[in-house]
Design an enzyme around this catalytic site. Structure first.
Site, PDB file in Angstrom:
ATOM      1  N   HIS A 151       6.559  14.259 -10.260  1.00 50.81           N
ATOM      2  CA  HIS A 151       5.417  13.496  -9.739  1.00 50.81           C
ATOM      3  C   HIS A 151       4.962  12.425 -10.739  1.00 50.81           C
ATOM      4  O   HIS A 151       3.826  12.455 -11.228  1.00 50.81           O
ATOM      5  CB  HIS A 151       4.260  14.447  -9.387  1.00 50.81           C
ATOM      6  CG  HIS A 151       3.278  13.817  -8.429  1.00 50.81           C
ATOM      7  ND1 HIS A 151       2.546  14.536  -7.524  1.00 50.81           N
ATOM      8  CD2 HIS A 151       2.906  12.515  -8.232  1.00 50.81           C
ATOM      9  CE1 HIS A 151       1.760  13.718  -6.831  1.00 50.81           C
ATOM     10  NE2 HIS A 151       1.982  12.482  -7.251  1.00 50.81           N
ATOM     11  N   GLU A 184       3.076  22.069  -6.187  1.00 49.24           N
ATOM     12  CA  GLU A 184       3.310  21.470  -7.509  1.00 49.24           C
ATOM     13  C   GLU A 184       2.536  22.229  -8.574  1.00 49.24           C
ATOM     14  O   GLU A 184       1.334  22.455  -8.388  1.00 49.24           O
ATOM     15  CB  GLU A 184       2.907  20.001  -7.497  1.00 49.24           C
ATOM     16  CG  GLU A 184       3.821  19.174  -6.594  1.00 49.24           C
ATOM     17  CD  GLU A 184       3.552  17.668  -6.651  1.00 49.24           C
ATOM     18  OE1 GLU A 184       2.765  17.222  -7.506  1.00 49.24           O
ATOM     19  OE2 GLU A 184       4.145  16.955  -5.842  1.00 49.24           O
TER      20      GLU A 184
HETATM   21  P1  NAD Z   1      -1.131   3.028   2.255  1.00 49.42           P
HETATM   22  O1  NAD Z   1      -2.303   3.632   2.916  1.00 49.42           O
HETATM   23  O2  NAD Z   1      -1.220   1.624   1.744  1.00 49.42           O
HETATM   24  O3  NAD Z   1       0.148   3.088   3.220  1.00 49.42           O
HETATM   25  C1  NAD Z   1       0.419   4.157   4.051  1.00 49.42           C
HETATM   26  C2  NAD Z   1       1.032   3.594   5.317  1.00 49.42           C
HETATM   27  O4  NAD Z   1       1.425   4.699   6.121  1.00 49.42           O
HETATM   28  C3  NAD Z   1       0.052   2.756   6.159  1.00 49.42           C
HETATM   29  O5  NAD Z   1       0.590   1.479   6.437  1.00 49.42           O
HETATM   30  C4  NAD Z   1      -0.139   3.574   7.437  1.00 49.42           C
HETATM   31  O6  NAD Z   1      -0.270   2.745   8.573  1.00 49.42           O
HETATM   32  C5  NAD Z   1       1.159   4.355   7.469  1.00 49.42           C
HETATM   33  N1  NAD Z   1       1.076   5.579   8.259  1.00 49.42           N
HETATM   34  C6  NAD Z   1       0.072   6.478   8.331  1.00 49.42           C
HETATM   35  N2  NAD Z   1       0.392   7.477   9.171  1.00 49.42           N
HETATM   36  C7  NAD Z   1       1.631   7.200   9.628  1.00 49.42           C
HETATM   37  C8  NAD Z   1       2.506   7.853  10.524  1.00 49.42           C
HETATM   38  N3  NAD Z   1       2.172   8.992  11.121  1.00 49.42           N
HETATM   39  N4  NAD Z   1       3.707   7.285  10.758  1.00 49.42           N
HETATM   40  C9  NAD Z   1       4.081   6.132  10.161  1.00 49.42           C
HETATM   41  N5  NAD Z   1       3.281   5.446   9.327  1.00 49.42           N
HETATM   42  C10 NAD Z   1       2.074   5.982   9.055  1.00 49.42           C
HETATM   43  O7  NAD Z   1      -0.735   4.027   1.070  1.00 49.42           O
HETATM   44  P2  NAD Z   1       0.165   3.717  -0.226  1.00 49.42           P
HETATM   45  O8  NAD Z   1      -0.721   3.278  -1.331  1.00 49.42           O
HETATM   46  O9  NAD Z   1       1.313   2.887   0.173  1.00 49.42           O
HETATM   47  O10 NAD Z   1       0.647   5.212  -0.562  1.00 49.42           O
HETATM   48  C11 NAD Z   1       1.588   5.866   0.278  1.00 49.42           C
HETATM   49  C12 NAD Z   1       1.805   7.291  -0.172  1.00 49.42           C
HETATM   50  O11 NAD Z   1       2.291   7.336  -1.505  1.00 49.42           O
HETATM   51  C13 NAD Z   1       0.558   8.186  -0.173  1.00 49.42           C
HETATM   52  O12 NAD Z   1       0.924   9.443   0.350  1.00 49.42           O
HETATM   53  C14 NAD Z   1       0.246   8.401  -1.606  1.00 49.42           C
HETATM   54  O13 NAD Z   1      -0.386   9.613  -1.819  1.00 49.42           O
HETATM   55  C15 NAD Z   1       1.636   8.371  -2.213  1.00 49.42           C
HETATM   56  N6  NAD Z   1       1.655   8.041  -3.638  1.00 49.42           N
HETATM   57  C16 NAD Z   1       2.461   8.779  -4.458  1.00 49.42           C
HETATM   58  C17 NAD Z   1       2.502   8.476  -5.812  1.00 49.42           C
HETATM   59  C18 NAD Z   1       3.387   9.253  -6.749  1.00 49.42           C
HETATM   60  O14 NAD Z   1       3.017   9.450  -7.891  1.00 49.42           O
HETATM   61  N7  NAD Z   1       4.541   9.689  -6.326  1.00 49.42           N
HETATM   62  C19 NAD Z   1       1.722   7.422  -6.327  1.00 49.42           C
HETATM   63  C20 NAD Z   1       0.937   6.684  -5.440  1.00 49.42           C
HETATM   64  C21 NAD Z   1       0.904   7.004  -4.087  1.00 49.42           C
END
Ligand code: NAD
Length: 304
Positions: A278, A259
């Site tokens: 993003h 990015e």
């Molecule tokens: P979170 O930690 O609450 O949820 C992540 C989930 O993924 C957890 O329940 C975990 O058990 C699961 N997980 C981990 N490894 C796994 C695997 N190998 N297989 C299946 N499940 C698995 O996180 P969140 O707050 O829900 O955020 C999720 C993602 O979104 C993160 O990567 C974060 O960086 C991204 N995000 C992106 C933006 C954006 O601007 N696009 C904004 C916020 C978060």
């Protein structure tokens, strides 16, 4: 306590830090090189998904005690290097959950109804009603990979669209999924049975390229792919092939392997790809929320 804010964060958070007597410097467009030079003067550093906080930057932070990530993913921070030096890394889980879940829903609907493409067409003076026949969401199976904070909120919203929601997440309890009417399934089942797949896992060694050539081969025809989590969880080259072959109906991406991305990648030339830069967490509400969470963490550390 001197705080360097190296990204755009909510003004309310900066005001709060100042009100607590901290000296705050805002340098939202600082480069990694500049950060390397100035970091020695600061006790606290606040970043978003940029800039990258490398081992070298951390090792030069002679006074650095805390690195705050105004957001969730800490993959731009060398957490191991920070831990070795006793520097605390904090993030703001939950602060941008709703905004990202809402963007995900927006992208799912945009993909099913080709809204961005239709908008472009009308603005080009065309009236192509047949071309923009889309798909209804009701009754479709949404496969959520990662039923954490964001995945959970996406699931709740998808249920109100009368979708069947299945999820793969080996780290949560079936009860939690069941509480909102979501079936926990195996990875393979999800890949093979979803009409729409959306990823909400962190980027780790385990999740990098977890959707690649083999997974695309196993998917239903005309599947929709959404990635609002991290670039590279869906393999961009494999996605390109699957879009080009017609296997994937539409993909919607908010995040990229690099990015800003390599705009020359053929992915960006395809009509059946929707892209946003993003912006999952880019709402007034989420930015205020994550900024305030990090500001309070820094204040708490300062006050002991
Ligand atoms: P979170 O930690 O609450 O949820 C992540 C989930 O993924 C957890 O329940 C975990 O058990 C699961 N997980 C981990 N490894 C796994 C695997 N190998 N297989 C299946 N499940 C698995 O996180 P969140 O707050 O829900 O955020 C999720 C993602 O979104 C993160 O990567 C974060 O960086 C991204 N995000 C992106 C933006 C954006 O601007 N696009 C904004 C916020 C978060």
């Amino acid at each position: 306590m001197k705080v360097l804010v190296a990204s755009n964060i909510a003004k309310e958070a900066i005001e709060l830090l100042k009100a607590e007597g901290m000296e705050v410097d805002v340098r939202a467009d600082i480069s990694e090189e500049e950060l390397k030079e100035v970091i020695k003067d600061y006790d606290a550093l606040i970043v978003r998904s940029k800039p990258k906080v490398t081992r070298e930057i951390i090792e030069r932070g002679e006074k650095l005690k805390i690195i705050g990530r105004a957001g969730v993913g800490v993959d731009n921070i060398d957490v191991d290097a920070a831990t070795e030096r006793g520097i605390i890394v904090v993030n703001a889980p939950g602060g941008n959950t709703i905004s990202t879940a809402e963007l995900t829903m927006g992208l799912i609907i945009s993909a099913a109804r080709k809204i961005p493409q239709a908008d472009r067409s009308v603005k080009e003076g065309k009236w192509e009603r047949k071309k923009f026949e889309g798909l209804e969401l009701r009754g479709k199976t949404l496969g959520i990979i990662g039923l954490g904070r964001i995945g959970f909120e996406v699931a709740k919203r998808a249920k109100s669209f009368e979708m069947r929601v299945i999820a793969y997440d080996p780290y949560i309890s079936p009860e939690r999924a069941k509480s909102i009417g979501v079936e926990l399934v195996s990875f393979d089942y999800l890949i093979e049975n979803s009409d729409i797949i959306t990823v909400h896992v962190p980027k780790t060694k385990e999740t990098e390229k977890m959707i690649s050539y083999e997974e695309f081969r196993k998917m239903k025809d005309n599947v929709i792919i959404v990635n609002c989590a991290r670039g590279g969880i869906v393999d961009e080259d494999a996605l390109y092939e699957a879009l080009k072959s017609g296997k994937v109906y539409m993909a919607a991406l908010d995040v990229y392997e690099k990015e800003p991305p390599n705009f020359n990648h053929p992915l960006f030339k395809l009509e059946n790809v929707i892209t946003t830069p993003h912006i999952g967490a880019s709402t007034k509400e989420a930015q205020k929320s994550v900024g305030m969470i990090i500001a309070r963490d820094i204040i708490n550390l300062y006050k002991g």
